[in-house]
Design a protein around this motif. Structure first.
Motif, mmCIF file in Angstrom:
data_model
loop_
_atom_site.group_PDB
_atom_site.id
_atom_site.type_symbol
_atom_site.label_atom_id
_atom_site.label_comp_id
_atom_site.label_asym_id
_atom_site.label_seq_id
_atom_site.Cartn_x
_atom_site.Cartn_y
_atom_site.Cartn_z
ATOM 1 N N GLU A 103 69.528 -25.966 -14.702
ATOM 2 C CA GLU A 103 69.335 -27.351 -14.270
ATOM 3 C C GLU A 103 68.364 -27.435 -13.098
ATOM 4 O OE1 GLU A 103 73.154 -28.925 -13.354
ATOM 5 O OE2 GLU A 103 73.986 -28.481 -15.327
ATOM 6 N N PHE A 104 68.516 -26.534 -12.134
ATOM 7 C CA PHE A 104 67.653 -26.605 -10.956
ATOM 8 C C PHE A 104 66.253 -26.066 -11.250
ATOM 9 C CE2 PHE A 104 71.730 -27.144 -8.890
ATOM 10 C CZ PHE A 104 71.421 -28.171 -8.020
ATOM 11 N N VAL A 134 60.419 -27.537 -12.616
ATOM 12 C CA VAL A 134 59.349 -27.742 -13.599
ATOM 13 C C VAL A 134 58.869 -29.191 -13.566
ATOM 14 C CG1 VAL A 134 58.825 -27.819 -16.071
ATOM 15 C CG2 VAL A 134 60.052 -25.864 -15.122
ATOM 16 N N ILE A 135 59.809 -30.133 -13.492
ATOM 17 C CA ILE A 135 59.448 -31.551 -13.468
ATOM 18 C C ILE A 135 58.632 -31.874 -12.216
ATOM 19 C CG2 ILE A 135 60.396 -33.876 -13.240
ATOM 20 C CD1 ILE A 135 62.697 -32.978 -15.061
ATOM 21 N N VAL A 136 59.049 -31.352 -11.071
ATOM 22 C CA VAL A 136 58.313 -31.623 -9.830
ATOM 23 C C VAL A 136 56.926 -30.995 -9.887
ATOM 24 C CG1 VAL A 136 58.260 -31.217 -7.339
ATOM 25 C CG2 VAL A 136 60.407 -31.838 -8.465
ATOM 26 N N LEU A 191 56.665 -22.071 -17.618
ATOM 27 C CA LEU A 191 56.786 -23.234 -16.748
ATOM 28 C C LEU A 191 57.771 -22.960 -15.614
ATOM 29 C CD1 LEU A 191 56.885 -26.010 -19.481
ATOM 30 C CD2 LEU A 191 55.091 -25.752 -17.753
ATOM 31 N N ARG A 192 58.865 -22.307 -15.937
ATOM 32 C CA ARG A 192 59.873 -22.020 -14.913
ATOM 33 C C ARG A 192 59.414 -20.913 -13.971
ATOM 34 N NH1 ARG A 192 65.641 -22.826 -18.109
ATOM 35 N NH2 ARG A 192 65.056 -24.804 -19.046
ATOM 36 N N ASN A 193 58.502 -20.084 -14.412
ATOM 37 C CA ASN A 193 57.960 -19.038 -13.550
ATOM 38 C C ASN A 193 56.814 -19.528 -12.679
ATOM 39 O OD1 ASN A 193 59.738 -17.044 -14.276
ATOM 40 N ND2 ASN A 193 58.416 -16.132 -15.821
ATOM 41 N N GLY A 194 56.484 -20.825 -12.776
ATOM 42 C CA GLY A 194 55.514 -21.396 -11.860
ATOM 43 C C GLY A 194 54.170 -21.756 -12.455
ATOM 44 N N LEU A 195 53.923 -21.460 -13.730
ATOM 45 C CA LEU A 195 52.673 -21.875 -14.356
ATOM 46 C C LEU A 195 52.715 -23.379 -14.631
ATOM 47 C CD1 LEU A 195 52.058 -19.011 -16.944
ATOM 48 C CD2 LEU A 195 50.739 -19.454 -14.884
ATOM 49 N N THR A 200 58.595 -31.257 -19.326
ATOM 50 C CA THR A 200 58.019 -31.966 -18.177
ATOM 51 C C THR A 200 58.254 -33.461 -18.206
ATOM 52 O OG1 THR A 200 55.859 -32.222 -19.244
ATOM 53 C CG2 THR A 200 56.213 -30.225 -17.953
ATOM 54 N N THR A 201 58.931 -33.970 -19.236
ATOM 55 C CA THR A 201 59.236 -35.402 -19.285
ATOM 56 C C THR A 201 60.511 -35.654 -18.500
ATOM 57 O OG1 THR A 201 58.242 -35.627 -21.472
ATOM 58 C CG2 THR A 201 59.762 -37.362 -20.749
#
Length: 431
Positions: free
Chosen positions: A128-129, A134-136, A387-391, A427-428
């Motif tokens: 969840e976090f 990813v969204i931010v 995405l979760r790893n920062g890309l 990302t939505t």
């Protein structure tokens, strides 16, 4: 020369202007500033020297991200050390509560009494976090800011107090995105469920009756696990109970810290005495030890290599998410179980856990090789992992464009269709 000192936190004092007065620390929630405690300060400041701080990148605090609750606790202690404050009472809300629990567990000699507000031994799930991060990273903080009031307040309060609702939105909106993401990572990794019995200070666990984030169930878990803890449920309050029901929360804090502050530590500057060193008496050495004993003592101990399975499972969960890993492991049987063990131990424990490349780089390499091999099923969850790893979505696009040159247009075309769908889903913002 670079400054390698631990970054300090922005802070302020209220109340008794007396260095010998007992210090009470108020810790903020994620996305808030020390102003969330404004309505508690007038009363608390009559009894204590009140110390408030801002999380990194929150309010006017310098944007030095901290990716763990332990790091945040160490920054707070470094700030207090510079001020000469050794022992204190601590009350924290949500992430601020996690910092308080960390202090009580790792530095029990510093904490005289503790209050955990809207807290939990584990905040939701790591997925969840990381999803929030990813969204931010993709949309900025505006989607999180717009939904903050419904997470923090009851519907009736948010409707009746538009000025406070707008204040909450603006507070999140002005937070540094990188520091907010790092704080999400800190909460994703926080889990003290097995350690609660080691919290040895008097503890008040306070929760709003309508809190949908960390509600009464989480509060009861804390009370059940902490030996000297009691529960207080505030009616008509949600997650930011100090803002929504200030009088009730203030009264509970005054009563707790007045009654549960050990008399031996009434001031904030009590010195910590080192334990006396006990002499160790060793027997005199023999005059002529046998040769065999000397030879045995000179033999080096055999080096034992740690089993990579545990590190691999931890990395696998952090990169792919608990839900994905749980699904994969739950379907393992006598036929496929050895393969899942192989993946965890070698792919994740031996390779992904190596320090030579960061996870962003490993995700980039993985995406490119999956496109080259045409492994579209794996591309789905590794796009999510990237995405979760920062890309960012823009960086993933560049990687796939690069594969069009070296892997072929048809392979890249198929990869773009897969990645586009995953990125849209991830990302939505959820309204």
């Amino acid at each position: 020369m670079s400054d390698t000192k631990t970054p300090r936190l922005q802070y302020r004092f209220d109340g008794r202007d007396d260095d010998s007065a007992p210090v009470l620390i108020l810790g903020p929630s994620l996305g808030t500033t020390w102003h969330m405690w404004d309505r508690q300060v007038p009363e608390l400041a009559q009894h204590w020297r009140v110390f408030r701080f801002d999380l990194p990148g929150h309010g006017g605090s310098p944007a030095h991200p901290a990716g763990s609750v332990e790091a945040l606790a160490e920054r707070l202690l470094a700030t207090l050390d510079e001020l000469g404050i050794q022992r204190f009472g601590y009350a924290g809300c949500s992430l601020g509560g996690a910092i308080g629990a960390e202090l009580a567990l790792r530095h029990p000699e510093r904490v005289a009494s503790l209050a955990l507000i809207a807290a939990s031994p584990r905040f939701g799930t790591a997925d969840e976090f990381r999803q929030r991060g990813v969204i931010v990273r993709s949309n900025g903080l505006d989607p999180i800011a717009r939904t903050a009031p419904e997470r923090w307040f009851t519907h009736g309060f948010a409707s009746a107090q538009p000025a406070i609702t707008d204040w909450a939105v603006q507070m999140v909106r002005t937070t540094d995105p990188g520091c907010y993401i790092a704080s999400c990572e800190a909460l994703a990794a926080f889990d003290v469920r097995e350690d609660l019995a080691d919290i040895g200070v008097p503890t008040l666990v306070l929760v709003g009756s309508e809190d949908q984030v960390t509600g009464p169930a989480e509060a009861r878990t804390l009370v059940a696990g902490i030996p000297d803890a009691r529960l207080a449920v505030v009616p008509g309050a949600s997650h930011l109970a100090p803002v929504e029901q200030p009088a009730a929360v203030t009264d509970l804090l005054v009563r707790h810290f007045t009654s549960a502050w050990p008399a031996a530590h009434e001031t904030g500057q009590t010195a910590i005495q080192a334990a006396p060193v006990k002499p160790v008496l060793a027997p005199p050495p023999p005059s002529a030890p046998p040769r065999a004993e000397i030879a045995a003592a000179q033999q080096p101990e055999a080096a034992t290599r740690p089993d990579p399975h545990d590190a691999g499972l931890k990395t696998r969960r952090e990169v792919l998410g608990d839900a994905h890993v749980d699904r994969a492991l739950s379907t393992a049987d006598d036929f496929s179980g050895d393969f899942q063990e192989f993946l965890t131990r070698y792919a994740w424990g031996e390779i992904w856990s190596r320090p030579g490349l960061d996870r962003r780089t490993r995700s980039s390499v993985t995406l490119a090789t999956l496109v080259a091999g045409g492994h579209l099923d794996e591309l789905v969850f590794h796009t999510r992992a990237a995405l979760r790893n920062g890309l960012t979505a823009a960086e993933i696009k560049e990687i796939l464009l690069q594969t069009a040159v070296y892997c072929g247009v048809p392979a890249a075309n198929a990869a773009f269709k897969v990645a586009q769908q995953v990125i849209r889903e991830e990302t939505t913002p959820q309204e």
